[in-house]
Design an enzyme around this catalytic site. Structure first.
Site, PDB file in Angstrom:
ATOM      1  N   HIS A 192     -88.236 -26.472 -58.828  1.00  0.00           N
ATOM      2  CA  HIS A 192     -87.231 -26.588 -59.936  1.00  0.00           C
ATOM      3  C   HIS A 192     -87.821 -25.549 -60.977  1.00  0.00           C
ATOM      4  O   HIS A 192     -88.502 -25.671 -61.777  1.00  0.00           O
ATOM      5  CB  HIS A 192     -86.862 -27.899 -60.522  1.00  0.00           C
ATOM      6  CG  HIS A 192     -85.793 -27.885 -61.385  1.00  0.00           C
ATOM      7  ND1 HIS A 192     -84.576 -27.761 -60.916  1.00  0.00           N
ATOM      8  CD2 HIS A 192     -85.870 -28.373 -62.781  1.00  0.00           C
ATOM      9  CE1 HIS A 192     -83.696 -27.922 -62.128  1.00  0.00           C
ATOM     10  NE2 HIS A 192     -84.539 -28.184 -63.320  1.00  0.00           N
ATOM     11  N   SER A 250     -80.357 -25.393 -64.454  1.00  0.00           N
ATOM     12  CA  SER A 250     -80.426 -26.857 -64.497  1.00  0.00           C
ATOM     13  C   SER A 250     -79.204 -27.498 -65.418  1.00  0.00           C
ATOM     14  O   SER A 250     -78.124 -27.345 -65.187  1.00  0.00           O
ATOM     15  CB  SER A 250     -81.836 -27.213 -65.014  1.00  0.00           C
ATOM     16  OG  SER A 250     -82.061 -28.647 -64.617  1.00  0.00           O
TER      17      SER A 250
HETATM   18  C1  GCU Z   1     -83.234 -33.607 -65.668  1.00  0.00           C
HETATM   19  C2  GCU Z   1     -81.747 -34.045 -65.009  1.00  0.00           C
HETATM   20  C3  GCU Z   1     -81.198 -33.002 -64.516  1.00  0.00           C
HETATM   21  C4  GCU Z   1     -81.193 -31.723 -65.370  1.00  0.00           C
HETATM   22  C5  GCU Z   1     -82.780 -31.386 -65.650  1.00  0.00           C
HETATM   23  C6  GCU Z   1     -82.602 -30.289 -66.412  1.00  0.00           C
HETATM   24  O1  GCU Z   1     -84.023 -33.603 -64.418  1.00  0.00           O
HETATM   25  O2  GCU Z   1     -82.154 -35.345 -64.273  1.00  0.00           O
HETATM   26  O3  GCU Z   1     -79.849 -33.634 -64.254  1.00  0.00           O
HETATM   27  O4  GCU Z   1     -80.602 -30.706 -64.378  1.00  0.00           O
HETATM   28  O5  GCU Z   1     -83.209 -32.381 -66.185  1.00  0.00           O
HETATM   29  O6  GCU Z   1     -81.955 -29.829 -66.986  1.00  0.00           O
HETATM   30  O7  GCU Z   1     -83.929 -29.474 -66.389  1.00  0.00           O
END
Ligand code: GCU
Length: 423
Positions: free
Chosen positions: A404, A263
């Protein structure tokens, strides 16, 4: 009263705006507006890149410069490690199959002191070992059920469900992220794991008074200049400093360091890989917007959304592209191509539409042109593979079922990919 009203209106505006943005998020493929990404082998002056030499000497530096200038920001100076302090080396970790090493890297300048804690688990062998280097989200103690890991004393985002209160972790926080870190599998496969809490380098908040940024301020300066690094730039810098240390550690094969991130930390891993050619492999786990996903393809998170929710991640120049992605001189497939000829893995998850899996896949596919120019395989898929059907050339890709996350399945593919390229 007047001041109160304007404050109220401002707060209302911020909320309505954030809500409106969420409402406008495109998550239906048929609603994606037409877009065009720059052709990676066309020079900015219009010529074609036909040889490795032109790629290496001309096109690659120009692309890197644009990402530095417009997206992640430049590092304002140099700050080498001031001191390494090894807290412990135990030969008896993981029931005797691994070495556990804990150390701190100290960075000092004038009256500033930054401590970056490093946790390493290494297989016991007489040879130097290849390693995965990855930031963690809440502290080293969270990755594995091992009472010997030092609890971080750094600022951590509150999460009472895992005992993080008043921005400090507690005993209850131990092993709270262990689902994401299959340490035993990694070690048994012959790899070491090196991990660091990302907030040691720069706490993840819109505040430039802490972390590494102030080390470079001139008198009275409060934040970086508009073309200078935000937090992602700082985290990437931190990964390179850990690599500086690993190059000196006799237990580690520093020519085989795979930098990995999930992420936001995947965005940082990609930028680290792009800027530091010493990283031998780069792995992006669901890095999404500002990571592996194309920016000009409007699906899921957009430049405007990310810059609004996380104004500290990119350089201020990147704000110009809010709702204006077509003006970006680069797109993220070009970031991926900066990693060539080194092996690169991009992973998505079906339940993570926010990160735009198709945009991540296309980015990896378009980056392939550079790998092919360098006579390497690139991504061995023209169409998005089915779920849980990884493809692995010099670029690897999978989309797995599930949400995710950084899962055991993801790690199993990264280990296979490392076996393919490191063994
Ligand atoms: C949020 C953000 C993402 C990121 C994520 C994370 O959802 O919008 O861009 O990748 O956090 O780091 O878990």
């Amino acid at each position: 009263m007047k001041r109160f009203t304007s404050l109220f209106l401002l707060i209302l505006f911020v909320f309505v705006n954030a809500y409106a943005q969420r409402e406008n998020v495109i998550s239906d493929e048929s609603k994606v507006p037409a877009y065009q990404v720059p052709d990676i082998l066309t020079r900015f002056n219009g010529g074609k890149v036909k040889t490795e030499k032109v790629w290496v000497k001309k096109q690659r530096p120009e692309i890197l410069k644009l990402f530095t200038q417009e997206v992640y920001g430049k590092i304002p100076g140099e700050q080498p490690i001031s001191e390494v302090k090894v807290w412990e080396t135990s030969e008896n970790a993981l029931n005797g199959i691994a070495i556990r090493k804990q150390l701190s890297l100290f960075f000092r300048k004038h009256d500033r002191n930054l401590e970056v804690n490093v946790l390493m688990y290494l297989p016991k062998t007489t040879k130097k070992v290849p390693v995965f280097l990855a930031y963690n989200f809440t502290g080293n103690h969270a990755i594995y059920n091992d009472p010997n890991i030092r609890l971080t004393e750094s600022w951590v985002a509150n999460n009472p469900s895992v005992g993080i209160i008043n921005n400090q972790v507690t005993e209850q926080s131990r092993a709270s992220a262990s689902d994401r870190w299959p340490v035993d599998e990694i070690i048994k496969s012959g790899y070491g794991l090196v991990t660091v809490y990302y907030g040691d380098v720069d706490p993840d908040k819109n505040d430039f008074s802490d972390g590494i940024h102030p080390f470079f301020y001139s008198e009275g300066q409060q934040k970086p200049q508009i073309n200078e690094w935000g937090s992602i730039g700082a985290w990437a810098w931190g990964l390179s400093r850990v690599l500086d240390y690993l190059e000196k550690d006799i237990l580690v094969d520093a020519t085989k360091v795979a930098v990995l991130g999930h992420s936001r930390l995947g965005k940082a891993a990609l930028w680290a890989g792009a800027t530091d050619p010493r990283f031998a492999m780069v792995i992006s786990n669901e890095s999404g917007c500002g990571g592996a996903a194309l920016s000009k393809r409007i699906f899921g998170e957009t430049v405007q959304i990310i810059n609004t929710s996380f104004p500290h991640w990119f350089c201020d120049n990147f704000l110009k592209y809010n709702g204006n992605e077509e003006m970006l001189p680069v797109d993220q497939h070009m970031l991926l191509a900066l990693i060539a000829p080194r092996p690169l893995y991009v992973a998505s998850a079906e339940g993570d539409q926010w990160a735009d899996p198709l945009g991540e896949f296309l980015s990896a596919k378009y980056a392939s042109a550079v790998y092919e120019l360098l006579e390497l395989e690139g991504l061995p898929a023209k169409e998005m593979p089915a779920v849980n059907q990884p493809v692995m050339g010099t670029i690897g890709y999978h989309i797995r079922t599930g949400k995710h996350d950084l899962s055991l399945y993801d790690w199993q593919q990264y280990i296979r990919f490392a076996d393919k390229h490191f063994k």
